[in-house]
Design a protein around this motif. Structure first.
Motif, mmCIF file in Angstrom:
data_model
loop_
_atom_site.group_PDB
_atom_site.id
_atom_site.type_symbol
_atom_site.label_atom_id
_atom_site.label_comp_id
_atom_site.label_asym_id
_atom_site.label_seq_id
_atom_site.Cartn_x
_atom_site.Cartn_y
_atom_site.Cartn_z
ATOM 1 N N LYS A 88 0.841 -1.199 0.000
ATOM 2 C CA LYS A 88 0.000 0.000 0.000
ATOM 3 C C LYS A 88 0.875 1.247 0.000
ATOM 4 O O LYS A 88 0.457 2.300 -0.447
ATOM 5 C CB LYS A 88 -0.914 -0.004 1.220
ATOM 6 C CG LYS A 88 -1.922 -1.123 1.192
ATOM 7 C CD LYS A 88 -2.768 -1.153 2.437
ATOM 8 C CE LYS A 88 -3.689 -2.350 2.346
ATOM 9 N NZ LYS A 88 -4.204 -2.769 3.614
ATOM 10 N N GLU A 89 2.093 1.116 0.531
ATOM 11 C CA GLU A 89 3.032 2.227 0.600
ATOM 12 C C GLU A 89 4.078 2.062 -0.495
ATOM 13 O O GLU A 89 4.368 0.957 -0.919
ATOM 14 C CB GLU A 89 3.751 2.273 1.961
ATOM 15 C CG GLU A 89 2.849 2.412 3.157
ATOM 16 C CD GLU A 89 2.306 1.069 3.649
ATOM 17 O OE1 GLU A 89 2.654 0.014 3.080
ATOM 18 O OE2 GLU A 89 1.520 1.080 4.589
ATOM 19 N N VAL A 133 7.922 2.050 -1.939
ATOM 20 C CA VAL A 133 9.192 1.585 -1.390
ATOM 21 C C VAL A 133 9.915 2.745 -0.706
ATOM 22 O O VAL A 133 10.476 2.588 0.379
ATOM 23 C CB VAL A 133 10.062 0.937 -2.489
ATOM 24 C CG1 VAL A 133 11.468 0.645 -1.979
ATOM 25 C CG2 VAL A 133 9.405 -0.336 -2.999
ATOM 26 N N ASP A 134 9.873 3.934 -1.307
ATOM 27 C CA ASP A 134 10.525 5.104 -0.704
ATOM 28 C C ASP A 134 9.902 5.454 0.640
ATOM 29 O O ASP A 134 10.603 5.827 1.578
ATOM 30 C CB ASP A 134 10.472 6.301 -1.647
ATOM 31 C CG ASP A 134 11.410 6.137 -2.835
ATOM 32 O OD1 ASP A 134 12.373 5.343 -2.732
ATOM 33 O OD2 ASP A 134 11.174 6.797 -3.863
ATOM 34 N N THR A 135 8.580 5.330 0.750
ATOM 35 C CA THR A 135 7.897 5.592 2.021
ATOM 36 C C THR A 135 8.336 4.583 3.076
ATOM 37 O O THR A 135 8.595 4.945 4.228
ATOM 38 C CB THR A 135 6.365 5.549 1.843
ATOM 39 O OG1 THR A 135 5.990 6.554 0.904
ATOM 40 C CG2 THR A 135 5.637 5.759 3.160
ATOM 41 N N LEU A 136 8.456 3.322 2.686
ATOM 42 C CA LEU A 136 8.898 2.290 3.629
ATOM 43 C C LEU A 136 10.348 2.516 4.055
ATOM 44 O O LEU A 136 10.686 2.358 5.231
ATOM 45 C CB LEU A 136 8.734 0.905 3.007
ATOM 46 C CG LEU A 136 7.285 0.468 2.781
ATOM 47 C CD1 LEU A 136 7.249 -0.815 1.954
ATOM 48 C CD2 LEU A 136 6.561 0.278 4.097
#
Length: 103
Positions: free
Chosen positions: A11-12, A14-17
């Motif tokens: 849902k997120e 990869v950069d957000t994670l």
């Protein structure tokens, strides 16, 4: 059943994670206090990490590890293409220590 590409189910981004992981990095005050006391007593500290260079760089930036251990004495597995317990990674660390502490 797992999706063919696990990234499709995120849902997120990869950069957000990655950003969330970087924010979650913590250091332990006691570790830094011990490192500081060892430095004051004249010990040379080195670091051997099985991290990737990207993550170790993020950890160093956030925790300021280089304040206690010079970058010249950091050995990061990905950078040297060897990881603990492989003897090669220890050989790289030993070589760096020989340069920092000749004799």
């Amino acid at each position: 059943m797992y999706p063919a590409d696990p990234l499709e189910s995120l849902k997120e981004s990869v950069d957000t994670l990655k950003a969330a992981l970087r924010e979650s990095i913590i250091g332990y005050d006691l570790s830094f206090q011990i490192a500081e006391q060892l430095m004051i007593q004249g010990y040379t500290l080195a670091l051997l990490s099985n991290h990737s260079t990207e993550w170790f760089s993020a950890i160093d930036d956030k925790l300021q590890i280089s304040k206690y251990i010079p970058k010249s004495l950091h050995v990061v597995s990905q950078a040297v293409q060897a990881a603990k317990p492989d003897a090669q990674v220890y050989a790289v660390l030993y070589e760096k220590l020989q340069v920092a502490l000749p004799g």
